[in-house]
Design a protein around this motif. Structure first.
Motif, mmCIF file in Angstrom:
data_model
loop_
_atom_site.group_PDB
_atom_site.id
_atom_site.type_symbol
_atom_site.label_atom_id
_atom_site.label_comp_id
_atom_site.label_asym_id
_atom_site.label_seq_id
_atom_site.Cartn_x
_atom_site.Cartn_y
_atom_site.Cartn_z
ATOM 1 N N LEU A 77 47.083 5.897 49.968
ATOM 2 C CA LEU A 77 48.402 5.351 50.293
ATOM 3 C C LEU A 77 49.204 6.318 51.156
ATOM 4 C CD1 LEU A 77 49.300 3.682 46.885
ATOM 5 C CD2 LEU A 77 48.774 2.509 49.044
ATOM 6 N N ASP A 78 49.014 7.620 50.929
ATOM 7 C CA ASP A 78 49.674 8.614 51.781
ATOM 8 C C ASP A 78 49.152 8.515 53.213
ATOM 9 O OD1 ASP A 78 51.201 9.611 49.692
ATOM 10 O OD2 ASP A 78 49.868 11.312 49.302
ATOM 11 N N ALA A 79 47.840 8.331 53.345
ATOM 12 C CA ALA A 79 47.225 8.264 54.670
ATOM 13 C C ALA A 79 47.498 6.934 55.367
ATOM 14 C CB ALA A 79 45.718 8.489 54.560
ATOM 15 N N VAL A 80 47.449 5.842 54.609
ATOM 16 C CA VAL A 80 47.632 4.493 55.163
ATOM 17 C C VAL A 80 48.593 3.736 54.238
ATOM 18 C CG1 VAL A 80 46.458 2.423 56.009
ATOM 19 C CG2 VAL A 80 45.205 4.592 55.912
ATOM 20 N N PRO A 81 49.891 3.961 54.387
ATOM 21 C CA PRO A 81 50.856 3.382 53.453
ATOM 22 C C PRO A 81 50.884 1.854 53.425
ATOM 23 C CG PRO A 81 51.965 4.807 55.051
ATOM 24 C CD PRO A 81 50.527 4.806 55.385
ATOM 25 N N THR A 82 50.352 1.208 54.449
ATOM 26 C CA THR A 82 50.358 -0.256 54.490
ATOM 27 C C THR A 82 49.081 -0.868 53.927
ATOM 28 O OG1 THR A 82 49.485 -0.224 56.752
ATOM 29 C CG2 THR A 82 51.885 -0.346 56.491
ATOM 30 N N THR A 83 48.146 -0.036 53.483
ATOM 31 C CA THR A 83 46.862 -0.571 53.035
ATOM 32 C C THR A 83 47.014 -1.466 51.811
ATOM 33 O OG1 THR A 83 44.560 -0.036 52.566
ATOM 34 C CG2 THR A 83 46.213 1.354 51.512
ATOM 35 N N ALA A 84 46.177 -2.498 51.788
ATOM 36 C CA ALA A 84 46.142 -3.398 50.643
ATOM 37 C C ALA A 84 44.791 -3.307 49.943
ATOM 38 C CB ALA A 84 46.395 -4.829 51.103
ATOM 39 N N SER A 85 43.942 -2.393 50.421
ATOM 40 C CA SER A 85 42.579 -2.263 49.889
ATOM 41 C C SER A 85 42.296 -0.835 49.457
ATOM 42 C CB SER A 85 41.550 -2.632 50.967
ATOM 43 O OG SER A 85 41.766 -3.925 51.459
ATOM 44 N N CYS A 86 41.539 -0.718 48.382
ATOM 45 C CA CYS A 86 41.070 0.608 47.969
ATOM 46 C C CYS A 86 40.008 1.066 48.970
ATOM 47 C CB CYS A 86 40.507 0.559 46.547
ATOM 48 S SG CYS A 86 38.982 -0.390 46.387
ATOM 49 N N ARG A 87 39.638 2.303 48.893
ATOM 50 C CA ARG A 87 38.661 2.866 49.823
ATOM 51 C C ARG A 87 37.326 2.125 49.731
ATOM 52 N NH1 ARG A 87 37.812 9.105 49.989
ATOM 53 N NH2 ARG A 87 38.917 8.967 51.947
ATOM 54 N N THR A 88 36.877 1.842 48.532
ATOM 55 C CA THR A 88 35.586 1.171 48.344
ATOM 56 C C THR A 88 35.574 -0.192 49.024
ATOM 57 O OG1 THR A 88 35.276 2.321 46.246
ATOM 58 C CG2 THR A 88 33.926 0.363 46.629
ATOM 59 N N CYS A 89 36.602 -0.995 48.794
ATOM 60 C CA CYS A 89 36.659 -2.335 49.392
ATOM 61 C C CYS A 89 36.861 -2.265 50.907
ATOM 62 C CB CYS A 89 37.758 -3.157 48.738
ATOM 63 S SG CYS A 89 37.382 -3.601 47.012
ATOM 64 N N ALA A 90 37.643 -1.309 51.371
ATOM 65 C CA ALA A 90 37.847 -1.152 52.813
ATOM 66 C C ALA A 90 36.537 -0.769 53.493
ATOM 67 C CB ALA A 90 38.920 -0.110 53.092
ATOM 68 N N ASN A 91 35.783 0.132 52.883
ATOM 69 C CA ASN A 91 34.478 0.520 53.444
ATOM 70 C C ASN A 91 33.515 -0.657 53.446
ATOM 71 O OD1 ASN A 91 35.273 3.140 53.974
ATOM 72 N ND2 ASN A 91 34.465 3.962 52.057
ATOM 73 N N ALA A 92 33.499 -1.433 52.378
ATOM 74 C CA ALA A 92 32.630 -2.597 52.311
ATOM 75 C C ALA A 92 32.988 -3.613 53.383
ATOM 76 C CB ALA A 92 32.700 -3.240 50.921
ATOM 77 N N ALA A 93 34.273 -3.812 53.623
ATOM 78 C CA ALA A 93 34.710 -4.752 54.652
ATOM 79 C C ALA A 93 34.319 -4.253 56.040
ATOM 80 C CB ALA A 93 36.218 -4.962 54.565
ATOM 81 N N ALA A 94 34.443 -2.940 56.258
ATOM 82 C CA ALA A 94 34.061 -2.367 57.554
ATOM 83 C C ALA A 94 32.566 -2.505 57.793
ATOM 84 C CB ALA A 94 34.487 -0.905 57.632
#
Length: 112
Positions: free
Chosen positions: A91-108
Motif C-alpha cells: 500500500l505504501d508503494a501503490v496506494p491505489t492498489t486493490a490487489s494483494c501481491r499474490t493476486c496482482a502477480n497472478a493477473a500479470a
C-alpha cells in the motif's frame, strides 16, 4: 497498521496535484497551432506526448477515486480478489492498489 486518515490525505493531495496537471495539459492542447509548418510538426509531437500524459493522469485519477471509495466503504487494504489483507509495504508503494501481491502477480502472468 495502515492509518486510513493519513492515506486518505495522501490520496486527496495526489488527486489535487493530478487535477491541476490535467488542467494545464488541456490548456496547452487548446492553444492555437503556430502558422510555421516546421513548428507545427514539433507541436504535433508535443501534443501527442501531452495527450499520453493526460490519459495516464486520468487513469490514475480513476484509481484514486476507487481507493477513496474503498476507504469510505471500509474495504481499503483488503484484496478484491482473495479477501486477504494487502501488506502495508504494498500500500505504501501503490496506494491505489486493490490487489494483494499474490493476486496482482497472478493477473500479470495471465495477461502475458
Amino acid at each position: 497498521m495502515v492509518d486510513f486518515k493519513v492515506r486518505e490525505q495522501q490520496l486527496r493531495a495526489r488527486l489535487e496535484e493530478l487535477s491541476g496537471r490535467l488542467h494545464r495539459i488541456e490548456d496547452e492542447l487548446e492553444d492555437k497551432p503556430d502558422p510555421n509548418w516546421e513548428e507545427n510538426a514539433t507541436e504535433s509531437e508535443l501534443d501527442e506526448v501531452l495527450e499520453g500524459l493526460g490519459k495516464s493522469g486520468a487513469i490514475e485519477i480513476d484509481a484514486i477515486h476507487a481507493a477513496l471509495a474503498r476507504i469510505k466503504g471500509g474495504s481499503y487494504g483488503i484484496c478484491i480478489h482473495c479477501g486477504e489483507t494487502i501488506s502495508e509495504a504494498r500500500l505504501d508503494a501503490v496506494p491505489t492498489t486493490a490487489s494483494c501481491r499474490t493476486c496482482a502477480n497472478a493477473a500479470a502472468r495471465s495477461k502475458a
